[in-house]
Scaffold this motif. Sequence first.
Motif, PDB file in Angstrom:
ATOM      1  N   VAL A 186      82.944  37.874 -55.350  1.00  0.00           N
ATOM      2  CA  VAL A 186      82.938  38.134 -56.787  1.00  0.00           C
ATOM      3  C   VAL A 186      81.866  39.183 -57.052  1.00  0.00           C
ATOM      4  N   SER A 187      81.902  39.782 -58.210  1.00  0.00           N
ATOM      5  CA  SER A 187      80.886  40.778 -58.536  1.00  0.00           C
ATOM      6  C   SER A 187      79.595  40.088 -58.988  1.00  0.00           C
ATOM      7  N   THR A 188      78.494  40.787 -58.822  1.00  0.00           N
ATOM      8  CA  THR A 188      77.226  40.262 -59.330  1.00  0.00           C
ATOM      9  C   THR A 188      77.285  40.169 -60.851  1.00  0.00           C
ATOM     10  N   ASP A 189      77.995  41.082 -61.475  1.00  0.00           N
ATOM     11  CA  ASP A 189      78.155  41.022 -62.929  1.00  0.00           C
ATOM     12  C   ASP A 189      78.830  39.722 -63.350  1.00  0.00           C
ATOM     13  N   TYR A 190      79.794  39.275 -62.567  1.00  0.00           N
ATOM     14  CA  TYR A 190      80.457  38.004 -62.862  1.00  0.00           C
ATOM     15  C   TYR A 190      79.475  36.845 -62.726  1.00  0.00           C
ATOM     16  N   LEU A 191      78.733  36.809 -61.636  1.00  0.00           N
ATOM     17  CA  LEU A 191      77.757  35.730 -61.437  1.00  0.00           C
ATOM     18  C   LEU A 191      76.731  35.677 -62.565  1.00  0.00           C
ATOM     19  N   LEU A 192      76.351  36.841 -63.073  1.00  0.00           N
ATOM     20  CA  LEU A 192      75.330  36.903 -64.116  1.00  0.00           C
ATOM     21  C   LEU A 192      75.891  36.744 -65.527  1.00  0.00           C
ATOM     22  N   GLY A 193      77.207  36.700 -65.657  1.00  0.00           N
ATOM     23  CA  GLY A 193      77.794  36.520 -66.976  1.00  0.00           C
ATOM     24  C   GLY A 193      77.934  37.795 -67.781  1.00  0.00           C
ATOM     25  N   ILE A 194      77.787  38.938 -67.113  1.00  0.00           N
ATOM     26  CA  ILE A 194      77.945  40.215 -67.806  1.00  0.00           C
ATOM     27  C   ILE A 194      79.419  40.473 -68.086  1.00  0.00           C
ATOM     28  N   LYS A 236      69.533  37.693 -52.547  1.00  0.00           N
ATOM     29  CA  LYS A 236      70.340  36.469 -52.498  1.00  0.00           C
ATOM     30  C   LYS A 236      71.503  36.548 -53.478  1.00  0.00           C
ATOM     31  N   LEU A 237      71.290  37.192 -54.623  1.00  0.00           N
ATOM     32  CA  LEU A 237      72.373  37.378 -55.590  1.00  0.00           C
ATOM     33  C   LEU A 237      73.509  38.169 -54.949  1.00  0.00           C
ATOM     34  N   VAL A 238      73.152  39.234 -54.245  1.00  0.00           N
ATOM     35  CA  VAL A 238      74.163  40.049 -53.572  1.00  0.00           C
ATOM     36  C   VAL A 238      74.846  39.245 -52.465  1.00  0.00           C
ATOM     37  N   LEU A 239      74.079  38.472 -51.698  1.00  0.00           N
ATOM     38  CA  LEU A 239      74.674  37.630 -50.652  1.00  0.00           C
ATOM     39  C   LEU A 239      75.661  36.623 -51.238  1.00  0.00           C
ATOM     40  N   LEU A 240      75.288  36.017 -52.364  1.00  0.00           N
ATOM     41  CA  LEU A 240      76.191  35.070 -53.022  1.00  0.00           C
ATOM     42  C   LEU A 240      77.467  35.767 -53.488  1.00  0.00           C
ATOM     43  N   ALA A 241      77.319  36.948 -54.082  1.00  0.00           N
ATOM     44  CA  ALA A 241      78.488  37.696 -54.551  1.00  0.00           C
ATOM     45  C   ALA A 241      79.390  38.068 -53.379  1.00  0.00           C
ATOM     46  N   GLU A 242      78.793  38.523 -52.283  1.00  0.00           N
ATOM     47  CA  GLU A 242      79.577  38.885 -51.109  1.00  0.00           C
ATOM     48  C   GLU A 242      80.266  37.650 -50.520  1.00  0.00           C
ATOM     49  N   PRO A 270      85.940  38.315 -62.340  1.00  0.00           N
ATOM     50  CA  PRO A 270      85.266  38.103 -61.065  1.00  0.00           C
ATOM     51  C   PRO A 270      85.606  39.135 -59.993  1.00  0.00           C
ATOM     52  N   THR A 271      86.384  40.154 -60.336  1.00  0.00           N
ATOM     53  CA  THR A 271      86.895  41.116 -59.360  1.00  0.00           C
ATOM     54  C   THR A 271      85.813  41.574 -58.405  1.00  0.00           C
ATOM     55  N   TRP A 272      86.133  41.429 -57.135  1.00  0.00           N
ATOM     56  CA  TRP A 272      85.245  41.852 -56.046  1.00  0.00           C
ATOM     57  C   TRP A 272      85.516  43.321 -55.745  1.00  0.00           C
ATOM     58  N   ARG A 273      84.477  44.118 -55.740  1.00  0.00           N
ATOM     59  CA  ARG A 273      84.632  45.536 -55.474  1.00  0.00           C
ATOM     60  C   ARG A 273      84.257  45.893 -54.029  1.00  0.00           C
ATOM     61  N   GLY A 274      83.475  45.032 -53.392  1.00  0.00           N
ATOM     62  CA  GLY A 274      83.097  45.270 -52.002  1.00  0.00           C
ATOM     63  C   GLY A 274      82.494  46.639 -51.769  1.00  0.00           C
ATOM     64  N   LYS A 319      71.120  32.854 -71.961  1.00  0.00           N
ATOM     65  CA  LYS A 319      72.544  32.654 -71.699  1.00  0.00           C
ATOM     66  C   LYS A 319      72.923  33.035 -70.268  1.00  0.00           C
ATOM     67  N   THR A 320      72.364  34.120 -69.742  1.00  0.00           N
ATOM     68  CA  THR A 320      72.681  34.564 -68.386  1.00  0.00           C
ATOM     69  C   THR A 320      72.326  33.496 -67.365  1.00  0.00           C
ATOM     70  N   LYS A 321      71.202  32.846 -67.555  1.00  0.00           N
ATOM     71  CA  LYS A 321      70.757  31.805 -66.623  1.00  0.00           C
ATOM     72  C   LYS A 321      71.732  30.630 -66.619  1.00  0.00           C
ATOM     73  N   ILE A 322      72.217  30.263 -67.782  1.00  0.00           N
ATOM     74  CA  ILE A 322      73.169  29.157 -67.899  1.00  0.00           C
ATOM     75  C   ILE A 322      74.492  29.530 -67.237  1.00  0.00           C
ATOM     76  N   ILE A 323      74.953  30.732 -67.497  1.00  0.00           N
ATOM     77  CA  ILE A 323      76.214  31.174 -66.899  1.00  0.00           C
ATOM     78  C   ILE A 323      76.086  31.239 -65.392  1.00  0.00           C
ATOM     79  N   PHE A 324      74.977  31.795 -64.888  1.00  0.00           N
ATOM     80  CA  PHE A 324      74.788  31.907 -63.445  1.00  0.00           C
ATOM     81  C   PHE A 324      74.847  30.539 -62.775  1.00  0.00           C
ATOM     82  N   LYS A 325      74.096  29.589 -63.289  1.00  0.00           N
ATOM     83  CA  LYS A 325      74.057  28.270 -62.644  1.00  0.00           C
ATOM     84  C   LYS A 325      75.430  27.606 -62.673  1.00  0.00           C
ATOM     85  N   ASP A 326      76.146  27.743 -63.780  1.00  0.00           N
ATOM     86  CA  ASP A 326      77.472  27.135 -63.897  1.00  0.00           C
ATOM     87  C   ASP A 326      78.481  27.799 -62.954  1.00  0.00           C
ATOM     88  N   ARG A 327      78.429  29.122 -62.879  1.00  0.00           N
ATOM     89  CA  ARG A 327      79.385  29.827 -62.021  1.00  0.00           C
ATOM     90  C   ARG A 327      79.082  29.588 -60.548  1.00  0.00           C
TER      91      ARG A 327
END
Length: 79
Positions: free
Chosen positions: A60-68, A50-56, A72-76, A2-10
């Motif tokens: 958005v948060s990496t948790d959002y990208l991964l579907g956790i 790269k996950l962190v670069l995409l989030a930055e 999408p709140t960015w914490r920076g 599920k995480t892989k599907i959410i990541f690609k879609d987001r």
Amino acid sequence: MKTKIIFKDRLKQLRKQAKLQQKELGERIGLGANAISMMETGNRETSFEKLVLLAEFFQVSTDYLLGITDDPTWRGDSG
């Protein structure tokens, strides 16, 4: 998985919202258009770096990208 599907879609959704082509996004984070395409189709995974670069990049948060989380709140630097 599920995480892989959410990541690609987001990833694809965020890229389109930013009005970027795959090539443009790739150039901004140091990947080729083919790598972005493969991530968006679920045929390629990405590194933590790269996950962190995409989030930055998308602020958005990496948790959002991964579907956790669906938040999408960015914490920076303060998160």
